[in-house]
Design a protein around this motif. Structure first.
Motif, PDB file in Angstrom:
ATOM      1  N   CYS A   1       0.808  -1.223   0.000  1.00  0.00           N
ATOM      2  CA  CYS A   1       0.000   0.000   0.000  1.00  0.00           C
ATOM      3  C   CYS A   1       0.842   1.275   0.000  1.00  0.00           C
ATOM      4  N   TYR A   2       2.142   1.153  -0.248  1.00  0.00           N
ATOM      5  CA  TYR A   2       2.962   2.363  -0.311  1.00  0.00           C
ATOM      6  C   TYR A   2       2.400   3.305  -1.365  1.00  0.00           C
ATOM      7  N   GLY A   3       2.398   4.581  -1.036  1.00  0.00           N
ATOM      8  CA  GLY A   3       1.962   5.595  -1.995  1.00  0.00           C
ATOM      9  C   GLY A   3       0.456   5.763  -2.116  1.00  0.00           C
ATOM     10  N   THR A   4      -0.320   5.148  -1.228  1.00  0.00           N
ATOM     11  CA  THR A   4      -1.782   5.240  -1.317  1.00  0.00           C
ATOM     12  C   THR A   4      -2.383   6.275  -0.370  1.00  0.00           C
ATOM     13  N   GLY A   5      -1.559   6.938   0.434  1.00  0.00           N
ATOM     14  CA  GLY A   5      -2.067   7.951   1.360  1.00  0.00           C
ATOM     15  C   GLY A   5      -2.321   7.445   2.767  1.00  0.00           C
ATOM     16  N   ILE A   6      -2.135   6.154   3.000  1.00  0.00           N
ATOM     17  CA  ILE A   6      -2.393   5.594   4.327  1.00  0.00           C
ATOM     18  C   ILE A   6      -1.415   6.149   5.359  1.00  0.00           C
ATOM     19  N   GLY A   7      -0.142   6.175   5.024  1.00  0.00           N
ATOM     20  CA  GLY A   7       0.856   6.729   5.948  1.00  0.00           C
ATOM     21  C   GLY A   7       0.585   8.189   6.241  1.00  0.00           C
ATOM     22  N   HIS A   8       0.225   8.947   5.216  1.00  0.00           N
ATOM     23  CA  HIS A   8      -0.076  10.368   5.387  1.00  0.00           C
ATOM     24  C   HIS A   8      -1.284  10.559   6.312  1.00  0.00           C
ATOM     25  N   ALA A   9      -2.319   9.739   6.138  1.00  0.00           N
ATOM     26  CA  ALA A   9      -3.508   9.838   6.995  1.00  0.00           C
ATOM     27  C   ALA A   9      -3.158   9.530   8.452  1.00  0.00           C
ATOM     28  N   LEU A  10      -2.333   8.518   8.676  1.00  0.00           N
ATOM     29  CA  LEU A  10      -1.907   8.193  10.044  1.00  0.00           C
ATOM     30  C   LEU A  10      -1.087   9.336  10.637  1.00  0.00           C
TER      31      LEU A  10
ATOM     32  N   MET B   1       6.575  18.390  17.417  1.00  0.00           N
ATOM     33  CA  MET B   1       6.686  16.940  17.319  1.00  0.00           C
ATOM     34  C   MET B   1       8.031  16.598  16.688  1.00  0.00           C
ATOM     35  N   TYR B   2       8.675  15.596  17.251  1.00  0.00           N
ATOM     36  CA  TYR B   2       9.943  15.087  16.737  1.00  0.00           C
ATOM     37  C   TYR B   2       9.734  13.669  16.214  1.00  0.00           C
ATOM     38  N   LEU B   3      10.671  13.234  15.394  1.00  0.00           N
ATOM     39  CA  LEU B   3      10.734  11.842  14.966  1.00  0.00           C
ATOM     40  C   LEU B   3      12.169  11.544  14.572  1.00  0.00           C
ATOM     41  N   TRP B   4      12.498  10.263  14.562  1.00  0.00           N
ATOM     42  CA  TRP B   4      13.821   9.803  14.139  1.00  0.00           C
ATOM     43  C   TRP B   4      13.649   8.946  12.901  1.00  0.00           C
ATOM     44  N   VAL B   5      14.533   9.122  11.929  1.00  0.00           N
ATOM     45  CA  VAL B   5      14.465   8.370  10.682  1.00  0.00           C
ATOM     46  C   VAL B   5      15.883   7.975  10.281  1.00  0.00           C
ATOM     47  N   LEU B   6      16.024   6.800   9.658  1.00  0.00           N
ATOM     48  CA  LEU B   6      17.345   6.386   9.207  1.00  0.00           C
ATOM     49  C   LEU B   6      17.895   7.423   8.231  1.00  0.00           C
ATOM     50  N   LYS B   7      19.129   7.809   8.447  1.00  0.00           N
ATOM     51  CA  LYS B   7      19.749   8.844   7.627  1.00  0.00           C
ATOM     52  C   LYS B   7      19.699   8.505   6.138  1.00  0.00           C
ATOM     53  N   GLY B   8      19.879   7.251   5.797  1.00  0.00           N
ATOM     54  CA  GLY B   8      19.897   6.841   4.402  1.00  0.00           C
ATOM     55  C   GLY B   8      18.529   6.549   3.801  1.00  0.00           C
ATOM     56  N   ASN B   9      17.460   6.709   4.574  1.00  0.00           N
ATOM     57  CA  ASN B   9      16.124   6.381   4.086  1.00  0.00           C
ATOM     58  C   ASN B   9      15.513   7.604   3.391  1.00  0.00           C
ATOM     59  N   SER B  10      15.946   7.833   2.166  1.00  0.00           N
ATOM     60  CA  SER B  10      15.527   9.044   1.447  1.00  0.00           C
ATOM     61  C   SER B  10      14.026   9.056   1.170  1.00  0.00           C
ATOM     62  N   ARG B  11      13.421   7.910   0.949  1.00  0.00           N
ATOM     63  CA  ARG B  11      11.969   7.876   0.713  1.00  0.00           C
ATOM     64  C   ARG B  11      11.209   8.387   1.943  1.00  0.00           C
ATOM     65  N   ALA B  12      11.558   7.887   3.117  1.00  0.00           N
ATOM     66  CA  ALA B  12      10.894   8.328   4.350  1.00  0.00           C
ATOM     67  C   ALA B  12      11.204   9.798   4.634  1.00  0.00           C
ATOM     68  N   ARG B  13      12.417  10.195   4.391  1.00  0.00           N
ATOM     69  CA  ARG B  13      12.774  11.592   4.641  1.00  0.00           C
ATOM     70  C   ARG B  13      11.955  12.531   3.762  1.00  0.00           C
ATOM     71  N   ARG B  14      11.766  12.182   2.508  1.00  0.00           N
ATOM     72  CA  ARG B  14      10.921  13.003   1.620  1.00  0.00           C
ATOM     73  C   ARG B  14       9.480  13.022   2.117  1.00  0.00           C
ATOM     74  N   PHE B  15       8.981  11.878   2.578  1.00  0.00           N
ATOM     75  CA  PHE B  15       7.628  11.774   3.108  1.00  0.00           C
ATOM     76  C   PHE B  15       7.432  12.758   4.261  1.00  0.00           C
ATOM     77  N   TYR B  16       8.369  12.757   5.210  1.00  0.00           N
ATOM     78  CA  TYR B  16       8.245  13.643   6.362  1.00  0.00           C
ATOM     79  C   TYR B  16       8.454  15.108   5.977  1.00  0.00           C
ATOM     80  N   GLU B  17       9.347  15.366   5.064  1.00  0.00           N
ATOM     81  CA  GLU B  17       9.573  16.741   4.611  1.00  0.00           C
ATOM     82  C   GLU B  17       8.326  17.305   3.926  1.00  0.00           C
TER      83      GLU B  17
END
Length: 176
Positions: free
Chosen positions: A104-113, A129-145
């Motif tokens: 379900c990646y890219g379907t908006g579920i993560g964004h809704a949560l 609010m803070y969060l920690w993300v793996l430095k090399g996880n560019s997909r997750a970093r873009r999501f949070y940005e």
């Protein structure tokens, strides 16, 4: 009712197995090439589910587990609560986890949560609010940005099977 309607609700004890499956499969999918394969292969849905069951209902209620359900199936999980600076809680909030079934990646579920977690923490009066993300996880970093988070320069070591895997901290102001 529209079959595509997404329901965000509090996690129930009966959701522990599915949440563990989403979390473990999420790690194994999202962290390929970032965390040693041996570490990812050793992850166990059964052990993770037992950990969730053991923690379920414990604590003072400040840690919130949410699930995203579509057409009766849990498709994602998020966990948020007070920010932990070491073992000390602060007035800020922390997003501990957001995982979505890899199908379900890219379907908006993560964004809704994520939006629900942000709204709940803002309603409780948290200013950031803070969060920690793996430095090399560019997909997750873009999501949070895209959701308004920015890396604040803090890094934390994480080790998986003897391999350093650094995490970076992101922050976002809550409220208007």
């Amino acid at each position: 009712m529209d079959d595509d309607r997404l329901l965000i609700r509090p996690m129930a004890l009966a959701d522990c197995d599915r949440v563990a499956e989403i979390r473990v499969r999420g790690w194994q999918s999202a962290y390929q090439g970032l965390i040693p394969r041996s570490y990812l292969d050793a992850m166990s849905v059964a052990r993770d589910a037992e950990r969730h069951r053991a923690r379920f209902g414990q604590g003072d209620g400040s840690v919130v587990n949410l699930v995203a359900e579509r057409d009766g199936e849990v498709m994602g999980w998020a966990c948020h609560g007070p920010y932990r600076d070491g073992e000390v809680r602060t007035a800020d909030a922390e997003l501990y986890a957001v995982y979505v079934d890899p199908r379900c990646y890219g379907t908006g579920i993560g964004h809704a949560l994520l939006l629900e977690a942000l709204e709940e923490r803002a309603a409780l009066g948290h200013g950031r609010m803070y969060l920690w993300v793996l430095k090399g996880n560019s997909r997750a970093r873009r999501f949070y940005e895209r959701a308004g988070f920015e890396a604040d320069g803090a890094e934390e070591p994480f080790e998986a099977d003897g391999v350093p895997v650094p995490e970076v901290r992101y922050a976002r102001t809550l409220g208007p």
